[in-house]
Design a protein around this motif. Structure first.
Motif, PDB file in Angstrom:
ATOM      1  N   TRP A 136       0.918  -1.317  -0.065  1.00 51.80           N
ATOM      2  CA  TRP A 136       0.103  -0.073   0.010  1.00 51.80           C
ATOM      3  C   TRP A 136       0.874   1.224   0.110  1.00 51.80           C
ATOM      4  CZ3 TRP A 136       0.090  -3.208   4.287  1.00 51.80           C
ATOM      5  CH2 TRP A 136       0.766  -2.730   5.494  1.00 51.80           C
ATOM      6  N   HIS A 137       0.397   2.445  -0.402  1.00 54.01           N
ATOM      7  CA  HIS A 137       0.859   3.740  -0.596  1.00 54.01           C
ATOM      8  C   HIS A 137       0.294   4.728   0.132  1.00 54.01           C
ATOM      9  CE1 HIS A 137       3.703   6.213  -2.585  1.00 54.01           C
ATOM     10  NE2 HIS A 137       2.811   7.203  -2.867  1.00 54.01           N
ATOM     11  N   VAL A 138       1.057   5.694   0.739  1.00 56.34           N
ATOM     12  CA  VAL A 138       0.443   6.587   1.643  1.00 56.34           C
ATOM     13  C   VAL A 138       1.278   7.933   0.718  1.00 56.34           C
ATOM     14  CG1 VAL A 138       0.587   7.817   3.744  1.00 56.34           C
ATOM     15  CG2 VAL A 138       0.339   5.365   3.661  1.00 56.34           C
ATOM     16  N   PHE A 139       0.560   9.069   0.969  1.00 50.80           N
ATOM     17  CA  PHE A 139       1.235  10.189   0.397  1.00 50.80           C
ATOM     18  C   PHE A 139       0.688  11.298   1.202  1.00 50.80           C
ATOM     19  CE2 PHE A 139       0.896  14.123  -2.264  1.00 50.80           C
ATOM     20  CZ  PHE A 139       2.426  14.277  -2.761  1.00 50.80           C
ATOM     21  N   GLU A 140       1.765  12.081   1.609  1.00 60.18           N
ATOM     22  CA  GLU A 140       1.435  13.249   2.677  1.00 60.18           C
ATOM     23  C   GLU A 140       0.478  12.826   3.734  1.00 60.18           C
ATOM     24  OE1 GLU A 140       0.607  16.369   0.295  1.00 60.18           O
ATOM     25  OE2 GLU A 140       2.664  17.019  -0.319  1.00 60.18           O
ATOM     26  N   GLY A 141       0.864  11.539   4.406  1.00 59.19           N
ATOM     27  CA  GLY A 141      -0.128  11.338   5.442  1.00 59.19           C
ATOM     28  C   GLY A 141      -1.332  10.708   5.041  1.00 59.19           C
ATOM     29  N   GLU A 142      -1.920  10.598   3.800  1.00 60.96           N
ATOM     30  CA  GLU A 142      -3.162  10.147   3.415  1.00 60.96           C
ATOM     31  C   GLU A 142      -2.874   8.782   2.603  1.00 60.96           C
ATOM     32  OE1 GLU A 142      -5.697  14.240   2.756  1.00 60.96           O
ATOM     33  OE2 GLU A 142      -4.912  13.266   1.101  1.00 60.96           O
ATOM     34  N   PHE A 143      -3.766   7.994   2.935  1.00 63.07           N
ATOM     35  CA  PHE A 143      -3.830   6.515   2.395  1.00 63.07           C
ATOM     36  C   PHE A 143      -4.046   6.749   0.925  1.00 63.07           C
ATOM     37  CE2 PHE A 143      -6.268   2.597   1.164  1.00 63.07           C
ATOM     38  CZ  PHE A 143      -5.209   1.622   1.082  1.00 63.07           C
TER      39      PHE A 143
END
Length: 200
Positions: free
Chosen positions: A74-81
């Motif tokens: 899974w990937h998270v960007f700037e603290g958002e899933f």
């Protein structure tokens, strides 16, 4: 296609059902929400490990080697899933995996309509990619492997599957693209294209 398809784990129906549930659900944002969402949908995350951290994003990988489903990423960007991914049916033969991929594609058509984008190889090469968007979510599917020379296979077939939040994935992709090296112009450094300022 081989008779073994009935024994495949996870089955096409199990994958399609889970993806349908994920894209119809309230998409999580925080780590706590993501953990609860994974648990609610039966997605195992034992031994979770951070694999890569760059450009404001984090990529995670987890899985129980004895579990019926393959490891999950899974990937998270700037603290958002952002989204979730699997490599399905790795290790099964080229007699089985392309047929499974076609069946899964058909189930995704039932869920989200015809793909927005699709690319197929020519001739006997079964590889393809397909991309759907529905309700602010995306399904991205790749069938790898295939005959390359005189019908010989250079790699085992496998289906890579991503389910993402469209807007968050776009922002993550944009951030990664901004840090790519600048390609120099043919006529020397003075003719490099300057980056366009953001428009808002």
């Amino acid at each position: 296609m081989s008779e073994d398809v009935g024994q495949v784990v996870p089955s096409v129906e199990e994958v399609a059902r889970l993806v349908g549930e994920l894209i119809a659900s309230e998409w999580p944002t925080t780590q706590d929400e993501r953990s609860a969402w994974f648990e609610r949908h039966g997605i195992a995350t034992e031994g979770a490990a951070l694999v890569r951290e760059e450009h404001g994003g984090e990529s995670w990988h987890s899985g129980d080697p004895g579990a019926p489903w393959p490891a999950v990423g899974w990937h998270v960007f700037e603290g958002e899933f952002v989204g979730i991914s699997w490599f399905l049916w790795h290790g099964l033969s080229e007699d089985v995996v392309p047929g499974l991929a076609e069946l899964l594609r058909g189930r995704f058509v039932e869920i989200a309509g015809e793909p927005m984008d699709e690319m197929r190889r020519e001739g006997e090469d079964y590889r393809f990619t397909a991309y759907w968007r529905t309700g602010g979510r995306s399904i991205d599917m790749y069938l790898y492997g295939g005959p390359v020379l005189e019908g010989r296979f250079h790699e085992q077939p496998v289906v890579q599957l991503h389910v993402d939040h469209v807007e968050r994935a776009r922002r993550a992709d944009d951030a990664a693209a901004r840090v790519q090296p600048v390609v120099r112009g043919r006529d020397g450094p003075g003719n490099d294209a300057a980056p366009h300022p953001p428009t808002s």
